[in-house]
Motif scaffolding. Structure first.
Motif, PDB file in Angstrom:
ATOM      1  N   TRP A 133       0.954  -1.218  -0.154  1.00 12.95           N
ATOM      2  CA  TRP A 133       0.259  -0.104  -0.143  1.00 12.95           C
ATOM      3  C   TRP A 133       0.967   1.362  -0.063  1.00 12.95           C
ATOM      4  O   TRP A 133       2.074   1.250   0.723  1.00 12.95           O
ATOM      5  CB  TRP A 133      -0.760  -0.010   1.270  1.00 12.95           C
ATOM      6  CG  TRP A 133      -2.039  -1.227   1.431  1.00 12.95           C
ATOM      7  CD1 TRP A 133      -1.489  -2.262   2.007  1.00 12.95           C
ATOM      8  CD2 TRP A 133      -3.190  -1.515   0.846  1.00 12.95           C
ATOM      9  NE1 TRP A 133      -2.406  -3.360   1.842  1.00 12.95           N
ATOM     10  CE2 TRP A 133      -3.467  -2.726   1.508  1.00 12.95           C
ATOM     11  CE3 TRP A 133      -4.121  -0.477   0.163  1.00 12.95           C
ATOM     12  CZ2 TRP A 133      -4.683  -3.139   0.782  1.00 12.95           C
ATOM     13  CZ3 TRP A 133      -5.394  -0.913  -0.154  1.00 12.95           C
ATOM     14  CH2 TRP A 133      -5.784  -2.421   0.260  1.00 12.95           C
ATOM     15  N   GLU A 134       0.485   2.313  -0.816  1.00 12.11           N
ATOM     16  CA  GLU A 134       0.961   3.615  -0.660  1.00 12.11           C
ATOM     17  C   GLU A 134       0.185   4.791  -0.415  1.00 12.11           C
ATOM     18  O   GLU A 134      -0.850   4.809  -1.393  1.00 12.11           O
ATOM     19  CB  GLU A 134       1.873   3.863  -2.004  1.00 12.11           C
ATOM     20  CG  GLU A 134       2.567   5.059  -1.981  1.00 12.11           C
ATOM     21  CD  GLU A 134       3.405   5.300  -3.023  1.00 12.11           C
ATOM     22  OE1 GLU A 134       4.340   6.169  -3.115  1.00 12.11           O
ATOM     23  OE2 GLU A 134       3.151   4.669  -4.266  1.00 12.11           O
ATOM     24  N   ASN A 135      -0.190   5.407   0.421  1.00 14.65           N
ATOM     25  CA  ASN A 135      -1.282   6.270   0.613  1.00 14.65           C
ATOM     26  C   ASN A 135      -2.531   5.615   0.589  1.00 14.65           C
ATOM     27  O   ASN A 135      -3.345   6.094  -0.196  1.00 14.65           O
ATOM     28  CB  ASN A 135      -0.994   7.581  -0.304  1.00 14.65           C
ATOM     29  CG  ASN A 135       0.345   8.094  -0.134  1.00 14.65           C
ATOM     30  OD1 ASN A 135       0.731   8.457   1.043  1.00 14.65           O
ATOM     31  ND2 ASN A 135       0.941   8.556  -1.040  1.00 14.65           N
ATOM     32  N   SER A 136      -2.671   4.840   1.387  1.00 15.56           N
ATOM     33  CA  SER A 136      -3.820   3.951   1.252  1.00 15.56           C
ATOM     34  C   SER A 136      -4.473   3.219  -0.083  1.00 15.56           C
ATOM     35  O   SER A 136      -5.454   2.683  -0.407  1.00 15.56           O
ATOM     36  CB  SER A 136      -5.093   4.390   1.816  1.00 15.56           C
ATOM     37  OG  SER A 136      -5.475   5.702   0.936  1.00 15.56           O
ATOM     38  N   ASN A 137      -3.460   3.463  -1.300  1.00 12.95           N
ATOM     39  CA  ASN A 137      -3.597   2.711  -2.472  1.00 12.95           C
ATOM     40  C   ASN A 137      -3.052   1.538  -2.690  1.00 12.95           C
ATOM     41  O   ASN A 137      -1.910   1.377  -2.217  1.00 12.95           O
ATOM     42  CB  ASN A 137      -3.508   3.687  -3.678  1.00 12.95           C
ATOM     43  CG  ASN A 137      -4.320   5.085  -3.380  1.00 12.95           C
ATOM     44  OD1 ASN A 137      -5.454   5.109  -3.295  1.00 12.95           O
ATOM     45  ND2 ASN A 137      -3.476   6.037  -3.690  1.00 12.95           N
ATOM     46  N   LEU A 138      -3.826   0.441  -3.117  1.00 11.21           N
ATOM     47  CA  LEU A 138      -3.031  -0.868  -3.546  1.00 11.21           C
ATOM     48  C   LEU A 138      -2.238  -0.611  -4.597  1.00 11.21           C
ATOM     49  O   LEU A 138      -2.716  -0.789  -5.978  1.00 11.21           O
ATOM     50  CB  LEU A 138      -4.240  -1.944  -3.704  1.00 11.21           C
ATOM     51  CG  LEU A 138      -3.619  -3.464  -3.996  1.00 11.21           C
ATOM     52  CD1 LEU A 138      -2.819  -3.972  -2.671  1.00 11.21           C
ATOM     53  CD2 LEU A 138      -4.715  -4.199  -4.282  1.00 11.21           C
TER      54      LEU A 138
END
Length: 213
Positions: A133-138
């Protein structure tokens, strides 16, 4: 060529042809899939073919303690850029691996039938996913079959630079901590080689898989 019947069996891996193709047919039941993985065999086919079972020689493996981490990746690991979870989005990782565009590859071997089969294995606790995850993005991840002391890697995806590397490095660290023998990477790729994976003879692979030194 060995054609599988309803009987739950595979021929000896030594009977595979030069390309590693061992058998045709059968099904993707959890029982047959686990029997295959425990004997160094894996399915790999496309939508318009019968189920094909493979046991290539040599075999690509990654020993967890030999994972190669570049200076740039060490910086990423030391930062808070990525977060890793396990089994939080298995179906999404499976779908992303099936749909991600790959150089020199048209379509996907992760067919609808294969997705259904691995979802069943996941419900039984054998197929697992790791999500990045990066900034709540998969943004990346991988999935495979966990045999308890060997992790059979199936596929990974990355939507941003280094996301799948992050997942593999974290996986290797976890497996090393828990005493796993190796990650089965199946076939050679330059990407896996750059991360420390290596080819070993199938005879050695099977001995290690079955606990024989």
């Amino acid at each position: 060529m060995f054609f599988l019947s309803e009987k739950l069996e595979f021929p000896p891996v030594e009977e595979a042809n030069m390309e590693g193709l061992l058998a045709v047919g059968g099904d993707l039941s959890p029982e047959r899939l686990l029997l295959a993985y425990r004997n160094g065999i894996f399915p790999w086919f496309s939508e318009d073919t019968l189920i094909l079972w493979w046991s290539p020689d040599p075999r690509m493996v990654l020993f967890p303690e030999k994972i190669r981490i570049s200076k740039s990746m060490r910086k990423i690991l030391a930062s808070n850029r990525f977060k890793l979870t396990k089994n939080q989005k298995f179906e999404e990782v499976l779908l992303q691996c099936a749909n991600i565009a790959r150089d020199g590859q048209e379509g996907t071997w992760i067919t609808t039938e294969m997705q259904f089969a691995y979802k069943r294995l996941h419900r039984q606790g054998y197929a697992v996913s790791y999500e990045v995850w990066e900034n709540s993005n998969l943004v990346g991840g991988l999935y495979g079959v966990d045999l308890g002391n060997v992790f059979c890697g199936e596929s990974m995806f990355s939507k941003t630079s280094n996301a799948s590397k992050f997942a593999l490095i974290k996986l290797a660290g976890e497996l090393q901590k828990n005493g796993y023998k190796f990650i089965d990477c199946q076939l050679h790729t330059k990407h896996l080689e750059s991360l420390g994976a290596e080819e070993i003879p199938r005879t050695q692979f099977v001995k290690l898989l079955k606990g024989k030194n």
